[in-house]
Design a protein around this motif. Structure first.
Motif, PDB file in Angstrom:
ATOM      1  N   LYS A 198       0.826  -1.219   0.000  1.00  8.22           N
ATOM      2  CA  LYS A 198       0.000   0.000   0.000  1.00  8.22           C
ATOM      3  C   LYS A 198       0.855   1.261   0.000  1.00  8.22           C
ATOM      4  O   LYS A 198       0.622   2.189  -0.796  1.00  8.22           O
ATOM      5  CB  LYS A 198      -0.918   0.009   1.239  1.00  8.22           C
ATOM      6  CG  LYS A 198      -1.878  -1.148   1.330  1.00  8.22           C
ATOM      7  CD  LYS A 198      -2.783  -1.045   2.539  1.00  8.22           C
ATOM      8  CE  LYS A 198      -2.043  -1.172   3.864  1.00  8.22           C
ATOM      9  NZ  LYS A 198      -1.460  -2.502   4.071  1.00  8.22           N
ATOM     10  N   GLY A 202       1.002   3.950  -2.963  1.00  6.45           N
ATOM     11  CA  GLY A 202       0.470   5.273  -2.646  1.00  6.45           C
ATOM     12  C   GLY A 202       1.522   6.361  -2.771  1.00  6.45           C
ATOM     13  O   GLY A 202       1.244   7.451  -3.289  1.00  6.45           O
ATOM     14  N   TYR A 218      -0.344  13.643   1.380  1.00  7.42           N
ATOM     15  CA  TYR A 218      -0.206  12.192   1.576  1.00  7.42           C
ATOM     16  C   TYR A 218      -0.344  11.895   3.061  1.00  7.42           C
ATOM     17  O   TYR A 218       0.285  12.549   3.901  1.00  7.42           O
ATOM     18  CB  TYR A 218       1.161  11.731   1.073  1.00  7.42           C
ATOM     19  CG  TYR A 218       1.494  10.271   1.312  1.00  7.42           C
ATOM     20  CD1 TYR A 218       1.244   9.318   0.343  1.00  7.42           C
ATOM     21  CD2 TYR A 218       2.079   9.859   2.509  1.00  7.42           C
ATOM     22  CE1 TYR A 218       1.565   7.975   0.545  1.00  7.42           C
ATOM     23  CE2 TYR A 218       2.403   8.532   2.729  1.00  7.42           C
ATOM     24  CZ  TYR A 218       2.148   7.591   1.742  1.00  7.42           C
ATOM     25  OH  TYR A 218       2.469   6.276   1.963  1.00  7.42           O
ATOM     26  N   VAL A 256      -3.790  11.575  -1.134  1.00  6.29           N
ATOM     27  CA  VAL A 256      -3.516  10.144  -1.239  1.00  6.29           C
ATOM     28  C   VAL A 256      -3.491   9.575   0.175  1.00  6.29           C
ATOM     29  O   VAL A 256      -2.696  10.016   1.015  1.00  6.29           O
ATOM     30  CB  VAL A 256      -2.176   9.865  -1.944  1.00  6.29           C
ATOM     31  CG1 VAL A 256      -1.907   8.360  -1.987  1.00  6.29           C
ATOM     32  CG2 VAL A 256      -2.175  10.446  -3.349  1.00  6.29           C
ATOM     33  N   VAL A 258      -3.189   5.975   2.503  1.00  3.11           N
ATOM     34  CA  VAL A 258      -2.867   4.551   2.516  1.00  3.11           C
ATOM     35  C   VAL A 258      -3.197   4.025   3.906  1.00  3.11           C
ATOM     36  O   VAL A 258      -2.981   4.705   4.907  1.00  3.11           O
ATOM     37  CB  VAL A 258      -1.385   4.273   2.167  1.00  3.11           C
ATOM     38  CG1 VAL A 258      -1.064   4.766   0.767  1.00  3.11           C
ATOM     39  CG2 VAL A 258      -0.434   4.894   3.180  1.00  3.11           C
TER      40      VAL A 258
END
Length: 371
Positions: A198, A202, A218, A256, A258
């Motif tokens: 992941k 990501g 992120y 993003v 994860v």
């Protein structure tokens, strides 16, 4: 709010901040203290770096937003992250009501620092800059505690770090549900079982978006929920909401995420943390053999370092057992996904390419999560 101890470990790159922070976290938890740990590098991942707020400005606002959530579930918070001046330290502390901050600087000799930095195996070209940091920190001299790490094991350093910090047990209060600022944003959430890749996928999408000149954030959900004795999706969702308020204010167009989620109710909790989020959930899958090999590689220390990774150094039989149990549990996950990507025999770049294209297009998913 009660007074809550906050132990901040800082020092030059490679000195061992993360390793020592995690050892303090583990030892406090083992002694019955409800502890939390946070790496500030994990809460400032928004590119390009905001011109006005700067890196520390974003991190300080994010930590301030997360602080009530941690104070509501833990007796103390251990933070690791670089501080470059007394002014920077005061800027962080001024936003943390009730925090009893102890600044602990870790030190190492130049030869030892070079050895550790290069031993990490990444960004070796920055080693000269890293060994220049201690001289500047010596000049400013704003630490409450100095702990030398040369010739000492991580547990020995952690014991010395803990000594000046008293952690009283408190009556903890549950945090309230977050009310983040609304704002439309395209969100890619990469989920799947442990070890499936992941973070690698990501991060690749995040780097591509940043390289294209867009403002993108992120968040690794695991990194904003390290609390013992038990972490929860509720805490992580609260902290995600706090981070998003800052990232949105800085103009983030994409996000993003994860992190693993195993039931629809927990997924919805995260969705509510980002009103206006146009979510695309991508679930990564791997066969038993592939997943086992990836988990074994983590155990051997291969790949980028992951703060708090309890797979690193674990015995092979335990890793194989974990891989088997993880694969079996993944078959029972009921979380709906917009995309499912099989990762066997595929590179990170091959998996990330269609995800980046979907994120950058702002594609609206077909599930009920769309708002």
């Amino acid at each position: 709010m009660d007074v809550v101890p906050l132990l901040w470990l800082y020092g030059p790159p490679g000195v061992g901040k993360t390793s020592v922070a995690w050892e303090v976290f583990r030892s406090l938890s083992a002694s019955g203290v409800r502890a939390a740990v946070l790496d500030t590098d994990q809460i400032g991942l928004c590119l390009p770096t905001p011109a006005l707020a700067g890196d520390h400005g974003v991190k300080a606002r994010n930590l301030a937003g997360m602080w009530p959530n941690y104070a509501g579930v833990a007796d103390c918070l251990i933070v690791c992250g670089m501080l470059d001046s007394a002014e920077t330290a005061r800027a962080y502390a001024s936003l943390l009501p009730g925090a009893d901050v102890t600044l602990c600087r870790l030190t190492a000799g130049e030869d030892e620092l070079r050895k550790r930095f290069l031993g990490r195996g990444w960004l070796p070209h920055l080693v000269d800059a890293a060994v220049e940091v201690p001289a500047e920190l010596d000049r400013t001299g704003f630490a409450d505690v100095l702990v030398g790490t040369d010739g000492r094991s991580v547990p020995e350093v952690a014991r010395l770090v803990r000594e000046p910090v008293t952690v009283p047990r408190r009556h903890l209060m549950s945090t309230v549900d977050p009310v983040p600022e609304p704002g439309s944003v395209s969100v890619l959430w990469v989920t799947g079982p442990r070890g499936v890749g992941k973070s690698s996928v990501g991060w690749d999408v995040f780097a591509r978006a940043a390289g294209a000149g867009t403002t993108v954030a992120y968040v690794d959900l695991d990194q904003i929920g390290f609390v013992r004795p038990e972490s929860t999706h509720r805490l992580k969702a609260h902290n995600l909401a706090a981070l998003w308020r800052t990232f949105y204010a800085e103009g983030a167009e994409y996000l993003v995420l994860v992190g693993a989620v195993d039931d629809p109710e927990s997924l919805e909790r995260y969705v509510r943390a980002i009103p206006g989020g146009r979510f695309t959930v991508c679930r990564l899958r791997a066969g038993m053999a592939e997943l086992t090999e990836r988990i074994l590689a983590r155990g051997r220390g291969e790949g980028p370092p992951i703060p708090g990774d309890d797979l690193a150094g674990a015995p092979e039989d335990e890793l194989r057992y974990l891989a088997r149990e993880t694969s079996l549990a993944d078959e029972k996950v009921t979380v709906p996904a917009d995309l499912v990507a099989d990762t066997d025999g595929r590179t990170v770049e091959e998996i990330a390419t269609p995800l980046y294209e979907r994120l950058s297009a702002g594609a609206l998913p077909s599930t009920r999560r769309n708002r």
